[in-house]
Design a protein around this motif. Sequence first.
Motif, PDB file in Angstrom:
ATOM      1  N   ASP A 126      -0.494 -10.690   8.813  1.00  0.00           N
ATOM      2  CA  ASP A 126       0.664 -10.913   8.348  1.00  0.00           C
ATOM      3  C   ASP A 126       0.772 -11.722   6.912  1.00  0.00           C
ATOM      4  O   ASP A 126       1.388 -11.363   6.016  1.00  0.00           O
ATOM      5  CB  ASP A 126       1.676 -11.418   8.944  1.00  0.00           C
ATOM      6  CG  ASP A 126       1.039 -12.868   9.928  1.00  0.00           C
ATOM      7  OD1 ASP A 126      -0.073 -13.042  10.049  1.00  0.00           O
ATOM      8  OD2 ASP A 126       2.287 -13.721  10.029  1.00  0.00           O
ATOM      9  N   ALA A 127      -0.251 -12.675   6.917  1.00  0.00           N
ATOM     10  CA  ALA A 127      -0.584 -13.441   5.631  1.00  0.00           C
ATOM     11  C   ALA A 127      -1.060 -12.437   4.615  1.00  0.00           C
ATOM     12  O   ALA A 127      -0.686 -12.694   3.320  1.00  0.00           O
ATOM     13  CB  ALA A 127      -1.400 -14.555   5.918  1.00  0.00           C
ATOM     14  N   LEU A 170       0.788  -1.393   0.064  1.00  0.00           N
ATOM     15  CA  LEU A 170      -0.072   0.018   0.082  1.00  0.00           C
ATOM     16  C   LEU A 170       0.890   1.257  -0.084  1.00  0.00           C
ATOM     17  O   LEU A 170       0.329   2.304   0.531  1.00  0.00           O
ATOM     18  CB  LEU A 170      -0.956  -0.260   1.180  1.00  0.00           C
ATOM     19  CG  LEU A 170      -2.086  -0.892   1.329  1.00  0.00           C
ATOM     20  CD1 LEU A 170      -2.713  -1.079   2.593  1.00  0.00           C
ATOM     21  CD2 LEU A 170      -2.979  -0.937  -0.098  1.00  0.00           C
ATOM     22  N   GLY A 171       1.883   1.461  -0.757  1.00  0.00           N
ATOM     23  CA  GLY A 171       2.829   2.442  -0.743  1.00  0.00           C
ATOM     24  C   GLY A 171       3.959   2.548   0.319  1.00  0.00           C
ATOM     25  O   GLY A 171       4.708   3.421   0.379  1.00  0.00           O
ATOM     26  N   GLY A 172       3.921   1.476   1.272  1.00  0.00           N
ATOM     27  CA  GLY A 172       5.163   1.535   2.407  1.00  0.00           C
ATOM     28  C   GLY A 172       5.872   0.421   2.467  1.00  0.00           C
ATOM     29  O   GLY A 172       5.573  -0.623   1.765  1.00  0.00           O
ATOM     30  N   LEU A 173       6.707   0.313   3.370  1.00  0.00           N
ATOM     31  CA  LEU A 173       7.608  -0.788   3.339  1.00  0.00           C
ATOM     32  C   LEU A 173       6.987  -1.583   4.611  1.00  0.00           C
ATOM     33  O   LEU A 173       7.222  -0.801   5.843  1.00  0.00           O
ATOM     34  CB  LEU A 173       9.047  -0.438   3.526  1.00  0.00           C
ATOM     35  CG  LEU A 173      10.070  -1.557   3.800  1.00  0.00           C
ATOM     36  CD1 LEU A 173      10.097  -2.751   2.794  1.00  0.00           C
ATOM     37  CD2 LEU A 173      11.557  -1.069   4.076  1.00  0.00           C
ATOM     38  N   VAL A 174       6.849  -2.809   4.610  1.00  0.00           N
ATOM     39  CA  VAL A 174       6.510  -3.698   5.984  1.00  0.00           C
ATOM     40  C   VAL A 174       7.625  -4.682   6.077  1.00  0.00           C
ATOM     41  O   VAL A 174       7.622  -5.413   5.110  1.00  0.00           O
ATOM     42  CB  VAL A 174       5.058  -4.143   5.696  1.00  0.00           C
ATOM     43  CG1 VAL A 174       4.681  -5.135   7.021  1.00  0.00           C
ATOM     44  CG2 VAL A 174       4.133  -3.097   5.755  1.00  0.00           C
ATOM     45  N   ALA A 227       1.482 -11.683  15.645  1.00  0.00           N
ATOM     46  CA  ALA A 227       2.410 -11.295  14.461  1.00  0.00           C
ATOM     47  C   ALA A 227       2.978  -9.569  14.835  1.00  0.00           C
ATOM     48  O   ALA A 227       1.981  -8.830  15.304  1.00  0.00           O
ATOM     49  CB  ALA A 227       1.826 -11.278  13.173  1.00  0.00           C
ATOM     50  N   LEU A 228       4.084  -9.413  14.659  1.00  0.00           N
ATOM     51  CA  LEU A 228       4.740  -8.015  14.777  1.00  0.00           C
ATOM     52  C   LEU A 228       5.328  -7.456  13.521  1.00  0.00           C
ATOM     53  O   LEU A 228       6.209  -8.129  12.712  1.00  0.00           O
ATOM     54  CB  LEU A 228       5.830  -8.060  15.900  1.00  0.00           C
ATOM     55  CG  LEU A 228       6.398  -6.842  16.206  1.00  0.00           C
ATOM     56  CD1 LEU A 228       5.404  -5.718  16.904  1.00  0.00           C
ATOM     57  CD2 LEU A 228       7.559  -6.913  17.249  1.00  0.00           C
ATOM     58  N   LEU A 229       4.704  -6.285  13.176  1.00  0.00           N
ATOM     59  CA  LEU A 229       5.269  -5.685  11.555  1.00  0.00           C
ATOM     60  C   LEU A 229       5.666  -4.430  12.141  1.00  0.00           C
ATOM     61  O   LEU A 229       5.263  -3.694  12.727  1.00  0.00           O
ATOM     62  CB  LEU A 229       4.192  -5.767  10.825  1.00  0.00           C
ATOM     63  CG  LEU A 229       3.555  -7.264  10.165  1.00  0.00           C
ATOM     64  CD1 LEU A 229       3.004  -8.059  11.082  1.00  0.00           C
ATOM     65  CD2 LEU A 229       2.775  -6.956   8.979  1.00  0.00           C
ATOM     66  N   LEU A 258       1.046  -4.778  16.281  1.00  0.00           N
ATOM     67  CA  LEU A 258       0.982  -6.063  16.794  1.00  0.00           C
ATOM     68  C   LEU A 258      -0.408  -6.597  16.670  1.00  0.00           C
ATOM     69  O   LEU A 258      -1.236  -5.974  16.886  1.00  0.00           O
ATOM     70  CB  LEU A 258       1.257  -5.909  18.325  1.00  0.00           C
ATOM     71  CG  LEU A 258       1.304  -7.051  19.260  1.00  0.00           C
ATOM     72  CD1 LEU A 258       2.216  -8.101  18.817  1.00  0.00           C
ATOM     73  CD2 LEU A 258       1.453  -6.661  20.574  1.00  0.00           C
ATOM     74  N   HIS A 259      -0.370  -7.824  16.016  1.00  0.00           N
ATOM     75  CA  HIS A 259      -1.797  -8.519  15.739  1.00  0.00           C
ATOM     76  C   HIS A 259      -1.765  -9.627  16.607  1.00  0.00           C
ATOM     77  O   HIS A 259      -1.153 -10.440  16.527  1.00  0.00           O
ATOM     78  CB  HIS A 259      -1.700  -8.786  14.368  1.00  0.00           C
ATOM     79  CG  HIS A 259      -1.604  -7.743  13.203  1.00  0.00           C
ATOM     80  ND1 HIS A 259      -2.570  -6.826  12.851  1.00  0.00           N
ATOM     81  CD2 HIS A 259      -0.435  -6.995  12.977  1.00  0.00           C
ATOM     82  CE1 HIS A 259      -2.104  -5.952  12.156  1.00  0.00           C
ATOM     83  NE2 HIS A 259      -0.495  -5.973  12.281  1.00  0.00           N
ATOM     84  N   THR A 260      -2.773  -9.517  17.429  1.00  0.00           N
ATOM     85  CA  THR A 260      -3.224 -10.792  18.290  1.00  0.00           C
ATOM     86  C   THR A 260      -4.491 -11.312  18.350  1.00  0.00           C
ATOM     87  O   THR A 260      -5.338 -10.516  18.497  1.00  0.00           O
ATOM     88  CB  THR A 260      -2.947 -10.502  19.852  1.00  0.00           C
ATOM     89  OG1 THR A 260      -3.574  -9.232  20.270  1.00  0.00           O
ATOM     90  CG2 THR A 260      -1.344  -9.992  20.183  1.00  0.00           C
TER      91      THR A 260
END
Length: 166
Positions: A121-122, A25-29, A43-45, A113-115
């Motif tokens: 992340d997928a 989406l225009g950024g770096l992850v 997951a931590l991005l 952070l996704h809990t």
Amino acid sequence: MTSLSGNISTPVITDSDTQKAVMFLGGLVRMRAEAADTGGAYALLEHTGERGYMSPLHLHEADEETFFILDGTLRVEVGNEVRSVGAGALALLPRGLAHGFVVTSPTARFLTLHTPGGGFDAFVEEAGVPFDGLVPPAVGPGLDPEELTRVAAAHGIQIVGPPLLP
């Protein structure tokens, strides 16, 4: 309340050479810890983007999303609330509540952070373009809104509104 107890049975030690990175989406992850690394617990991005890097309004069906701002400023919209958040700020967004963000400073860097992990992340990996760490890939406009919505839905994310503007 989400439990962070997972099924991690062996240590996981990674560095930037072994962590995946994608243009999204225009950024770096950068995938600092994928759900596969944490037994699905989280997951931590790390996101880096310029002014205008944003998400469409969306909601997560199965995970909470926490933003921690490292540098720069974001506008976060969640429910009926609109907040400008800068370095050191934290935004904890419950599952099922529509939200979005946009970078309003010249650049920003923040963690999400996704809990539990496994959906977002997928989704980022499928919708993004791999980045090898040397030269950003030449990316076009990305997935069209209809395709992005389809891919998001396959990962438990509903896109419910347009992208936010700075």
